[in-house]
Design a protein around this motif. Structure first.
Motif, mmCIF file in Angstrom:
data_model
loop_
_atom_site.group_PDB
_atom_site.id
_atom_site.type_symbol
_atom_site.label_atom_id
_atom_site.label_comp_id
_atom_site.label_asym_id
_atom_site.label_seq_id
_atom_site.Cartn_x
_atom_site.Cartn_y
_atom_site.Cartn_z
ATOM 1 N N SER A 55 0.827 -1.202 0.000
ATOM 2 C CA SER A 55 0.000 0.000 0.000
ATOM 3 C C SER A 55 0.864 1.257 0.000
ATOM 4 C CB SER A 55 -0.956 0.004 1.201
ATOM 5 O OG SER A 55 -0.254 0.232 2.405
ATOM 6 N N ALA A 56 1.998 1.218 0.680
ATOM 7 C CA ALA A 56 2.893 2.385 0.692
ATOM 8 C C ALA A 56 3.496 2.623 -0.694
ATOM 9 C CB ALA A 56 4.010 2.182 1.713
ATOM 10 N N TRP A 57 3.754 1.552 -1.412
ATOM 11 C CA TRP A 57 4.383 1.685 -2.730
ATOM 12 C C TRP A 57 3.367 2.111 -3.797
ATOM 13 C CZ3 TRP A 57 4.661 -2.079 -7.012
ATOM 14 C CH2 TRP A 57 5.573 -1.690 -8.007
ATOM 15 N N VAL A 58 2.176 1.480 -3.770
ATOM 16 C CA VAL A 58 1.186 1.737 -4.813
ATOM 17 C C VAL A 58 0.378 3.003 -4.546
ATOM 18 C CG1 VAL A 58 -0.905 0.815 -5.903
ATOM 19 C CG2 VAL A 58 1.022 -0.697 -5.439
ATOM 20 N N LEU A 59 -0.074 3.178 -3.307
ATOM 21 C CA LEU A 59 -1.010 4.261 -3.021
ATOM 22 C C LEU A 59 -0.366 5.514 -2.452
ATOM 23 C CD1 LEU A 59 -3.806 2.010 -1.509
ATOM 24 C CD2 LEU A 59 -3.660 2.898 -3.835
ATOM 25 N N ASP A 60 0.847 5.414 -1.932
ATOM 26 C CA ASP A 60 1.562 6.552 -1.372
ATOM 27 C C ASP A 60 0.724 7.283 -0.310
ATOM 28 O OD1 ASP A 60 3.853 8.071 -1.109
ATOM 29 O OD2 ASP A 60 3.150 9.598 -2.542
ATOM 30 N N TRP A 61 0.135 6.490 0.579
ATOM 31 C CA TRP A 61 -0.634 7.054 1.689
ATOM 32 C C TRP A 61 0.308 7.533 2.782
ATOM 33 C CZ3 TRP A 61 -4.651 2.533 2.322
ATOM 34 C CH2 TRP A 61 -5.642 2.671 1.356
#
Length: 144
Positions: free
Chosen positions: A39-45
């Motif tokens: 999720s950190a890599w794809v969505l950059d939340w």
């Protein structure tokens, strides 16, 4: 260092630590860390959202997947059928069977043996009954 890389390192560290425990707990946390890395890599939340993903996925894996995996891993435990088939058979005492010593001949093979009752002693030539198989040891008692 990117946040996704930190989560990935955490996932690998948890999976490596699982190899030492074998309890599947750390492996489920590793899955949560891997999901947070994704999720950190794809969505950059923001990092708190990645932490929430880690928490949710870890809890879901611990509650939903871990019990089924543990049941599956433990279902194969127990004696193999050939060893279980020896229980209830007669055996011939070859070497004195006492609390910490003894050998019997069982189905043509020599087995380490110990008495069912710790104080019993069986001498060579006695016929005994195999009550159970405990690893590679036949637990025996006098034939009634």
């Amino acid at each position: 260092m990117p946040v996704a890389l930190i989560w990935l390192i955490a996932a690998l560290a948890l999976a490596g630590a699982e190899a030492l425990t074998g309890d599947l707990f750390l492996l489920m946390l590793s899955g949560g860390a891997l999901a947070a890395a994704g999720s950190a890599w794809v969505l950059d939340w923001p990092i708190w959202a990645d932490g929430l993903v880690f928490l949710l996925v870890s809890v879901l894996l611990l509650v939903g997947v871990r019990p089924a995996l543990r049941r599956r891993m433990q279902s194969g435990q127990g004696l193999p059928e050939p060893a279980r088939a020896l229980e209830g058979k007669n055996a011939l005492v070859l070497g004195r069977v006492a609390r910490h010593e003894g050998q019997v001949k069982l189905e043509g093979e020599v087995w380490t043996a110990r008495p069912l009752n710790e104080n019993d002693v069986y001498e060579p030539g006695d016929q005994v009954l195999v009550v159970k198989i405990d690893g590679a040891t036949a637990v025996v008692s006098k034939i009634a």
